[in-house]
Structures are given as structure tokens and as C-alpha cells.
Design an enzyme around this catalytic site. Structure first.
Site, PDB file in Angstrom:
ATOM      1  N   SER A 192     -11.312  -0.102   2.215  1.00 31.37           N
ATOM      2  CA  SER A 192     -10.854  -0.622   3.466  1.00 31.37           C
ATOM      3  C   SER A 192     -10.343   0.809   4.164  1.00 31.37           C
ATOM      4  CB  SER A 192      -9.751  -1.702   3.442  1.00 31.37           C
ATOM      5  OG  SER A 192     -10.205  -2.680   2.939  1.00 31.37           O
ATOM      6  N   ARG A 219       0.749  -1.265   0.029  1.00 32.35           N
ATOM      7  CA  ARG A 219       0.067   0.138   0.058  1.00 32.35           C
ATOM      8  C   ARG A 219       0.820   1.229  -0.055  1.00 32.35           C
ATOM      9  NH1 ARG A 219      -2.573  -3.454  -1.172  1.00 32.35           N
ATOM     10  NH2 ARG A 219      -4.625  -4.287  -0.446  1.00 32.35           N
ATOM     11  N   GLU A 258      -5.993   4.117   5.697  1.00 36.74           N
ATOM     12  CA  GLU A 258      -5.847   3.860   4.244  1.00 36.74           C
ATOM     13  C   GLU A 258      -5.844   5.017   3.466  1.00 36.74           C
ATOM     14  OE1 GLU A 258      -6.147   0.089   2.661  1.00 36.74           O
ATOM     15  OE2 GLU A 258      -6.721   0.883   0.944  1.00 36.74           O
TER      16      GLU A 258
HETATM   17  C1  LIG Z   1     -15.627   0.149  -2.778  1.00 34.10           C
HETATM   18  C2  LIG Z   1     -14.109  -0.070  -2.757  1.00 34.10           C
HETATM   19  C3  LIG Z   1     -13.203  -1.030  -2.870  1.00 34.10           C
HETATM   20  C4  LIG Z   1     -11.801  -0.735  -2.926  1.00 34.10           C
HETATM   21  N1  LIG Z   1     -10.911  -1.937  -2.799  1.00 34.10           N
HETATM   22  C5  LIG Z   1      -9.786  -1.653  -2.985  1.00 34.10           C
HETATM   23  C6  LIG Z   1      -8.618  -2.860  -3.057  1.00 34.10           C
HETATM   24  O1  LIG Z   1      -9.300  -3.909  -2.975  1.00 34.10           O
HETATM   25  N2  LIG Z   1      -7.513  -2.592  -3.051  1.00 34.10           N
HETATM   26  C7  LIG Z   1      -6.901  -1.382  -3.098  1.00 34.10           C
HETATM   27  O2  LIG Z   1      -5.832  -1.212  -3.006  1.00 34.10           O
HETATM   28  N3  LIG Z   1      -7.539  -0.203  -2.922  1.00 34.10           N
HETATM   29  C8  LIG Z   1      -8.953  -0.521  -2.946  1.00 34.10           C
HETATM   30  N4  LIG Z   1      -9.791   0.794  -2.878  1.00 34.10           N
HETATM   31  C9  LIG Z   1      -9.209   2.037  -2.836  1.00 34.10           C
HETATM   32  C10 LIG Z   1      -9.197   2.708  -4.076  1.00 34.10           C
HETATM   33  O3  LIG Z   1     -10.132   2.225  -4.841  1.00 34.10           O
HETATM   34  C11 LIG Z   1      -7.833   2.642  -4.791  1.00 34.10           C
HETATM   35  O4  LIG Z   1      -6.680   3.186  -3.959  1.00 34.10           O
HETATM   36  C12 LIG Z   1      -7.691   3.517  -6.118  1.00 34.10           C
HETATM   37  O5  LIG Z   1      -6.559   3.235  -6.640  1.00 34.10           O
HETATM   38  C13 LIG Z   1      -7.698   4.931  -5.771  1.00 34.10           C
HETATM   39  O6  LIG Z   1      -7.660   5.440  -7.249  1.00 34.10           O
HETATM   40  P1  LIG Z   1      -8.380   7.015  -7.606  1.00 34.10           P
HETATM   41  O7  LIG Z   1      -8.207   7.440  -8.873  1.00 34.10           O
HETATM   42  O8  LIG Z   1      -9.854   6.815  -7.070  1.00 34.10           O
HETATM   43  O9  LIG Z   1      -7.546   7.841  -6.599  1.00 34.10           O
HETATM   44  P2  LIG Z   1      -7.967   9.030  -5.628  1.00 34.10           P
HETATM   45  O10 LIG Z   1      -8.745   8.503  -4.443  1.00 34.10           O
HETATM   46  O11 LIG Z   1      -8.702   9.908  -6.071  1.00 34.10           O
HETATM   47  O12 LIG Z   1      -6.728   9.700  -4.910  1.00 34.10           O
HETATM   48  C14 LIG Z   1      -5.969   8.822  -4.088  1.00 34.10           C
HETATM   49  C15 LIG Z   1      -4.401   9.330  -4.034  1.00 34.10           C
HETATM   50  O13 LIG Z   1      -3.890   9.102  -5.342  1.00 34.10           O
HETATM   51  C16 LIG Z   1      -3.462  10.486  -5.841  1.00 34.10           C
HETATM   52  N5  LIG Z   1      -3.716  10.601  -7.350  1.00 34.10           N
HETATM   53  C17 LIG Z   1      -4.793   9.984  -8.101  1.00 34.10           C
HETATM   54  N6  LIG Z   1      -4.521  10.041  -9.269  1.00 34.10           N
HETATM   55  C18 LIG Z   1      -3.381  10.529  -9.566  1.00 34.10           C
HETATM   56  C19 LIG Z   1      -2.549  11.117 -10.293  1.00 34.10           C
HETATM   57  N7  LIG Z   1      -2.856  10.945 -11.674  1.00 34.10           N
HETATM   58  N8  LIG Z   1      -1.315  11.591 -10.472  1.00 34.10           N
HETATM   59  C20 LIG Z   1      -0.614  11.696  -8.916  1.00 34.10           C
HETATM   60  N9  LIG Z   1      -1.328  11.373  -7.938  1.00 34.10           N
HETATM   61  C21 LIG Z   1      -2.656  11.026  -8.118  1.00 34.10           C
HETATM   62  C22 LIG Z   1      -4.323  11.612  -5.229  1.00 34.10           C
HETATM   63  O14 LIG Z   1      -3.848  12.783  -5.140  1.00 34.10           O
HETATM   64  C23 LIG Z   1      -4.412  11.020  -3.728  1.00 34.10           C
HETATM   65  O15 LIG Z   1      -3.409  11.132  -3.128  1.00 34.10           O
HETATM   66  C24 LIG Z   1     -11.207   0.508  -2.781  1.00 34.10           C
HETATM   67  C25 LIG Z   1     -12.028   1.750  -2.517  1.00 34.10           C
HETATM   68  C26 LIG Z   1     -13.451   1.372  -2.408  1.00 34.10           C
HETATM   69  C27 LIG Z   1     -14.473   2.664  -2.475  1.00 34.10           C
END
Ligand SMILES: Cc1cc2nc3c(=O)[nH]c(=O)nc-3n(C[C@H](O)[C@H](O)[C@H](O)COP(=O)(O)OP(=O)(O)OC[C@H]3O[C@@H](n4cnc5c(N)ncnc54)[C@H](O)[C@@H]3O)c2cc1C
Length: 353
Positions: free
Chosen positions: A246, A169, A347
Site C-alpha cells: 500500500s 504504522r 507509507e
Molecule cells: C506486496 C506487498 C504487500 C505488503 N503488505 C503489507 C501489509 O499488509 N502490512 C504492512 O504493514 N506492510 C506491508 N507491506 C510493506 C512491507 O512489506 C513491510 O513494511 C515490511 O515490514 C518492510 O520490511 P523490509 O524488511 O522489506 O524493510 P525495507 O523495505 O528494506 O525497509 C523499510 C524501512 O525499515 C528499515 N529497516 C529494515 N530493516 C531494518 C533493520 N534491521 N534495522 C533498522 N531499520 C531497518 C529501513 O531502513 C527502512 O527505513 C507490503 C509490501 C508489499 C510489497
């Protein structure tokens, strides 16, 4: 030549752009459809001395009730470009592409390596940030390189997987170099014709009794249905999926901490469950710790709650504020610390606190 400015709006609500649905407005907000736009956004922020935040799919965020007093940019670069590389295929994917859409594409092309990461919400650009993982796969296993805009040096750079410093992570993007790089494209190296990774008990159980090995498509379907049962698949009709996934990481314990945990468990007549996949990494189940600290699935605190399907998901029951989510987080961390002497690490990314 980069344009001077991109289309930047003011006072844009951020809650609807996140899966948890809490928090205030962005003072400035822009969508970057190209690298020029990214550069223009960085210039806009630096000229005005504004803090910059990159929003992906908003699935790993808690936005503060005060919102973000700076510029938020969201990437719209979303092309998927495959390139053969020996007996593998390298997919170059825009950071703004939908992650699960990309996984579906790979599975439809019979390319293995990300099938167990089906159903994770968010963008492709979000996946390297916390080295997204589930059901025995992590993106660090397939990421070849990450193309970034370096805000400090104002230039595009290519970071190899080793440069990204992937761990559980964690990567440089959410630790040592937080805020420095805007991820523009990610290159994943996948393997055509290879079978799925079936490392986790949940998945093995799903296919028990099936005589032939499952296909990638069957594995994807299985992962999505297991996720749906746990409220870990976004579904508008499922209030348990209005979360940030999570909320706590599985703690990694030193051997002294592990001994102390065993002692406390046996004093209570409990046995800490043993999951080989977790134990290999010296981790213990955060969900078990929560559920044995006097809290339970479905526990309600104001408009926030613990999901009725998963002890680690904090949900917005409707109309929750960020403060309510934080109060519930604090209560859970306090209960686990009092009961087990273990500090649970959150997380999601906290924005504007
Ligand atoms: C229902 C659910 C289930 C999930 N299951 C999992 C799982 O099984 N495993 C897991 O690891 N995670 C899980 N997650 C967490 C999440 O989906 C992941 O961490 C996902 O990769 C976040 O991506 P995002 O584009 O939504 O980022 P955001 O939530 O928009 O941002 C998260 C971080 O990433 C940064 N970021 C995003 N895009 C960029 C970019 N282009 N450049 C620089 N920084 C960036 C943001 O600034 C922030 O710091 C889950 C979430 C939910 C709601």
C-alpha cells in the site's frame, strides 16, 4: 574484538534488492552476518563521514534514481530461537530472517499471534519499523523487545515494546529516532494452542459456513489467498505485485475533517463506506478516496500504474524510474486533496531523495 572492516562492495544496484524495482546504486554496500559486522559497518561509515542506510527485504522502499551516496548494509543474521516462557513461547529472531518464513514456522508450531500477518514480504527486522499490520493483527501485539545497535552511543541495547513507541504504522524507528538504531534481533511472544484472530470481514467471509473454527494453518492459507487476489502477495508472474504494498496510509480524521468529508460525499450523492475496524481508529479508507477522485485501478502513467487489483498499490510496469513512481504518487495525492480536502500520507520510505 570486532574486525576492522567487513566485505564492502562499491556501486551496487539497489533496484533488484527491492520489490518495486526502481532506483540507482549504493555507493558502498555490505552484508552484516554478525554483530561484529554491524559494528564494523558503522565504523566504516563514521570514519568516512558516510550516511548509513539499513536495507531489509526492500519491500517498503522507493530508492531515488540517484541511488544512495553512502553505505547500505543488509543484515544476514537470521536464526530463529524459541524459548518457553510460562504458557507462552518467546521466539528470538535475527533481523535478517524472512518474515513470512518465520510466520510459517510459528504456524507449523501451532503458536498463535502472527498468523494474520502471513504473506507480508520483507525481513523480521523491518516489522517493528512501521509496526507492520494486516487483517486485525499488528506486530506490536506480540513484540516483547527489540535488540538494537545504537549508532549514537555505539552499543547494543534492548528496547522494550513500550520503548518502541508503537502506533498505527509508526514506531520510534521511523519517527523520533529514525536512523539511530540498527535492529539486530526481535523477540515475539506467541501463544501455543490458541485459535486464530478472525477480526476482519474478509477473513470471516472466507470461513462462513465452516462448522468448526479454522486452524492457524487454514487461516494462514486464507490470508495468503485473499492477498494474492489483491496483488498483495509477491508472485513473479503477477505484475500487480511489483509494488511497495500500500502506497498510502488510511488517513486518521479529526471530527471536523470527518464532517467535511461527509458533506462533500453527500454533495456528490456518495456514501463513505463504513468499516468498523477502520472506524474504531477514526480512519477512513484511502482506497475509497483514491477511487472516488477520478482515478481507478489499472490507471497507467508511463511505466508506472495503479495496480489493477488494488487502488493503493503503485506498480512498476517494467523499466519504471523512481521519478515516474513519484509523478504518479503526486497525481494521486493532488486528486484526493482537490476532491476531498484530505492529504494522503505516503507509507513507503523514500531513500536518497
Ligand atoms: C506486496 C506487498 C504487500 C505488503 N503488505 C503489507 C501489509 O499488509 N502490512 C504492512 O504493514 N506492510 C506491508 N507491506 C510493506 C512491507 O512489506 C513491510 O513494511 C515490511 O515490514 C518492510 O520490511 P523490509 O524488511 O522489506 O524493510 P525495507 O523495505 O528494506 O525497509 C523499510 C524501512 O525499515 C528499515 N529497516 C529494515 N530493516 C531494518 C533493520 N534491521 N534495522 C533498522 N531499520 C531497518 C529501513 O531502513 C527502512 O527505513 C507490503 C509490501 C508489499 C510489497
Amino acid at each position: 574484538m570486532p574486525r576492522e572492516t567487513m566485505n564492502i562492495r562499491q556501486n551496487v544496484p539497489l533496484a533488484p534488492l527491492t520489490t518495486l524495482g526502481v532506483g540507482g546504486n549504493a555507493r558502498f554496500f555490505g552484508e552484516a552476518a554478525s554483530l561484529d559486522d554491524v559494528e564494523a559497518a558503522v565504523r566504516f561509515a563514521q570514519d568516512r563521514n558516510l550516511r548509513l542506510f539499513v536495507l531489509g527485504g526492500g519491500s517498503n522502499l522507493v530508492i531515488s534514481d540517484q541511488g544512495w551516496d553512502g553505505l547500505v548494509i543488509k543484515l544476514g543474521i537470521d536464526q530463529i530461537e524459541p524459548r518457553p516462557a510460562g504458557d507462552q513461547v518467546v521466539f528470538e529472531v535475527g533481523a535478517g530472517a524472512d518474515w513470512d518464513g518465520f510466520v510459517a514456522h510459528c504456524v507449523s508450531q501451532d503458536c498463535a499471534g502472527v498468523e494474520c500477518l502471513s504473506g507480508i514480504p520483507g525481513s523480521v527486522g523491518g516489522t517493528p519499523v512501521q509496526n507492520v499490520g494486516a487483517y486485525g493483527q499488528e506486530v506490536s501485539q506480540t513484540i516483547l523487545s527489540v535488540e538494537v545497535f545504537d549508532v549514537a552511543e555505539k552499543k547494543v541495547r534492548n528496547l522494550s515494546a513500550a520503548d518502541c513507541g508503537f502506533r498505527y504504522r509508526t514506531s520510534i524507528f521511523n519517527s523520533t529516532e529514525r536512523g539511530r538504531f540498527i535492529i539486530v534481533r526481535v523477540r515475539y511472544r506467541l501463544t501455543p494452542g490458541q485459535g486464530p484472530a478472525l477480526l476482519y470481514a474478509d477473513l470471516q467471509k472466507h470461513f462462513a459456513g465452516q462448522h468448526h473454527p479454522p486452524t492457524l494453518a487454514q487461516t494462514r492459507d486464507a490470508v495468503r489467498s485473499i492477498r494474492a487476489r489483491k496483488g498483495m502477495l509477491i508472485h513473479p508472474g503477477d505484475p500487480d505485485s511489483r509494488s511497495a504494498g500500500s502506497f498510502f496510509k488510511n488517513p486518521v480524521l479529526s471530527s471536523a475533517e470527518r464532517t467535511e468529508l461527509m458533506r462533500r460525499a453527500s454533495a456528490r450523492g456518495l456514501e463513505v463506506p463504513s468499516y468498523p475496524a477502520l472506524e474504531q481508529q477514526h480512519k477512513v479508507s484511502a482506497a475509497w478516496l483514491v477511487e472516488h477522485s477520478g482515478l481507478r485501478k489499472g490507471y497507467v502513467k508511463g511505466n508506472a500504474a495503479i495496480s489493477s487489483k488494488h487502488a493503493l498499490a503503485l506498480i512498476n510496469r517494467g523499466g519504471a524510474t523512481a521519478s515516474e513512481i513519484i509523478a504518479l504518487k503526486d497525481e494521486i495525492q493532488g486528486a484526493v486533496s482537490d476532491t476531498w480536502g484530505i492529504g494522503l500520507e505516503a507509507e513507503p520510505v523514500f531513500v536518497g531523495f
